[in-house]
Design an enzyme around this catalytic site. Structure first.
Site, PDB file in Angstrom:
ATOM      1  N   LYS A  35    -102.482  42.087  32.947  1.00 41.46           N
ATOM      2  CA  LYS A  35    -103.819  42.551  32.580  1.00 41.46           C
ATOM      3  C   LYS A  35    -104.544  41.514  31.759  1.00 41.46           C
ATOM      4  O   LYS A  35    -105.750  41.368  31.846  1.00 41.46           O
ATOM      5  CB  LYS A  35    -103.708  43.798  31.694  1.00 41.46           C
ATOM      6  CG  LYS A  35    -103.514  45.079  32.415  1.00 41.46           C
ATOM      7  CD  LYS A  35    -103.793  46.207  31.431  1.00 41.46           C
ATOM      8  CE  LYS A  35    -102.584  47.085  31.241  1.00 41.46           C
ATOM      9  NZ  LYS A  35    -101.781  46.766  30.078  1.00 41.46           N
ATOM     10  N   LYS A  93     -95.974  36.389  36.161  1.00 46.11           N
ATOM     11  CA  LYS A  93     -96.157  37.778  36.564  1.00 46.11           C
ATOM     12  C   LYS A  93     -97.638  38.133  36.552  1.00 46.11           C
ATOM     13  O   LYS A  93     -98.430  37.501  35.856  1.00 46.11           O
ATOM     14  CB  LYS A  93     -95.378  38.709  35.645  1.00 46.11           C
ATOM     15  CG  LYS A  93     -96.031  38.993  34.307  1.00 46.11           C
ATOM     16  CD  LYS A  93     -95.332  40.176  33.639  1.00 46.11           C
ATOM     17  CE  LYS A  93     -96.151  40.689  32.450  1.00 46.11           C
ATOM     18  NZ  LYS A  93     -97.261  41.556  32.849  1.00 46.11           N
ATOM     19  N   LYS A 148     -96.995  34.781  24.610  1.00 41.20           N
ATOM     20  CA  LYS A 148     -98.317  35.153  24.120  1.00 41.20           C
ATOM     21  C   LYS A 148     -98.750  34.336  22.899  1.00 41.20           C
ATOM     22  O   LYS A 148     -99.927  34.289  22.582  1.00 41.20           O
ATOM     23  CB  LYS A 148     -98.384  36.656  23.826  1.00 41.20           C
ATOM     24  CG  LYS A 148     -98.353  37.487  25.098  1.00 41.20           C
ATOM     25  CD  LYS A 148     -98.799  38.917  24.893  1.00 41.20           C
ATOM     26  CE  LYS A 148     -98.881  39.628  26.249  1.00 41.20           C
ATOM     27  NZ  LYS A 148     -99.259  41.020  26.161  1.00 41.20           N
TER      28      LYS A 148
END
Ligand code: ATP
Ligand code: MG
Length: 331
Positions: free
Chosen positions: A197, A194, A112
């Site tokens: 969201k 993966k 991230k």
């Protein structure tokens, strides 16, 4: 005694990965009458730049979604993380025993932060908050998708470190993962990643609230490979295998059954079958989510009630931690 804790970030509409990997497990555990605490972990969803209005909408929307997916607030403690201050209190206590190199190794942080110029401190320390979420309730089991394994290991390490320095306090929480094929659904655009969201491309996922048209379109466009048969091989054919996993979940058929039924069709035709199955599986859940969404007053009541129950459980645990750390002065 067994106690289950898990959380989900209100970062947007949930996708099939969240549902297969986490929420459907929670519903099963709830229906087995297990002691289960579920948190809409809003503080975690501030670790990347966010829009306040959107966040408050998302908190209620996530609550509606969990109820629509079958979470029963009579059986489960369902609450909003930021309303129970013990989480951040314990987070601070744990961050004083956690080291920086330990956090820098965690894969989610690496992933991230890689496109950010300035990395918020919150993004770096949030696994400590996650450990606090779990340990505040002395949870023994944490059902999550595979992407969370290393984060839970940190919670286990911090529990051990705390226990050995300040005396036996926390049980070591176990990670509970569903069947391999559901523990990590893959992105429809890039089967090596993966499903997430927060992936900027909405075509990378199937959201629980997507319309039938969107579902059909996204599955049709799902990246597979150049072989046209329908066969299952997670390693060599991650794209098609991902679709088979989804299909297997929504139809309750085994992977073998599915592949033998699909021997004579191409992956292109197979995609339409999967899309149909997903659309009809989601329809009743979508109807319920919509019903709950239309009643924000009810959702707020549920969260308030959950907050009171959650506090009741963790207040004593925090008092114990504070005694052990020498924060409560006896006179
Ligand atoms: P974000 O991108 O904002 O981190 P997310 O999709 O990873 O969102 P989370 O709220 O972080 O969702 O995670 C909620 C739960 O869903 C966790 O238990 C996580 O392990 C599980 N989960 C997330 N993605 C998947 C996936 N692709 N397959 C299976 N389980 C998943
Ligand atoms: Mg995540």
């Amino acid at each position: 005694p067994k106690r289950i804790f898990s959380g989900i970030q209100p970062t947007g509409a949930i996708h099939l990965g969240n549902y297969l990997g986490a929420i459907s497990q929670w519903v099963k555990m709830q229906n087995n009458n297990e002691d289960i605490i579920l948190s809409v972990v809003d503080l975690h969803s501030m670790t990347l730049p966010h829009d306040p209005k959107q966040l408050s909408r998302n908190i209620l929307q996530m609550t509606a979604t969990l109820l629509g997916c079958g979470i029963d607030p009579q059986k489960v403690v369902l609450f909003q993380q930021s309303t129970v201050l013990e989480h951040t209190q314990l987070c601070w206590c744990l961050s004083c025993i956690c080291t920086m190199p330990r956090l820098a190794h965690l894969p989610q942080y690496k992933e991230k932060s890689k496109d950010l110029k300035d990395i918020p401190l919150g993004l770096f320390v949030y696994p400590v908050l996650q450990a606090a979420d779990i340990l505040a309730y002395k949870a023994t089991h944490v059902p999550v998708g595979e992407d969370q394994v290393q984060q839970i290991q940190l919670a286990q390490d911090l529990a051990r470190m705390f226990n050995s320095r300040f005396g036996e306090t926390f049980p070591i929480p176990h990670t509970v993962i569903t069947g391999a094929e559901f523990a990590r659904l893959r992105s429809l655009r890039d089967p090596l990643k993966k499903m997430s969201k927060s992936d900027p491309d909405p075509k990378s996922r199937i959201c629980m609230t997507d319309s039938p048209d969107e579902i059909v379109r996204n599955i049709k466009k799902a990246v597979t490979d150049f072989t046209s048969e329908v066969t299952y091989d997670q390693e060599k054919r991650p794209g098609v295998s991902n679709l088979i996993s989804i299909h297997s979940f929504v139809t309750n058929k085994t992977v073998d059954e599915i592949c033998s039924e699909a021997v004579n069709i191409t992956t292109g035709q197979y995609k339409l079958m999967v899309a149909d199955a997903v659309v009809s599986y989601l329809k009743p859940i979508q109807d319920k989510i919509e019903q709950y969404s239309s009643d924000p007053g009810y959702l707020k009541d549920i969260l308030q009630d959950g907050r009171d129950k959650a506090r009741n459980i963790c207040a004593n645990n925090l008092a114990e931690v504070e005694y052990k750390l020498g924060l409560r002065v006896k006179v």
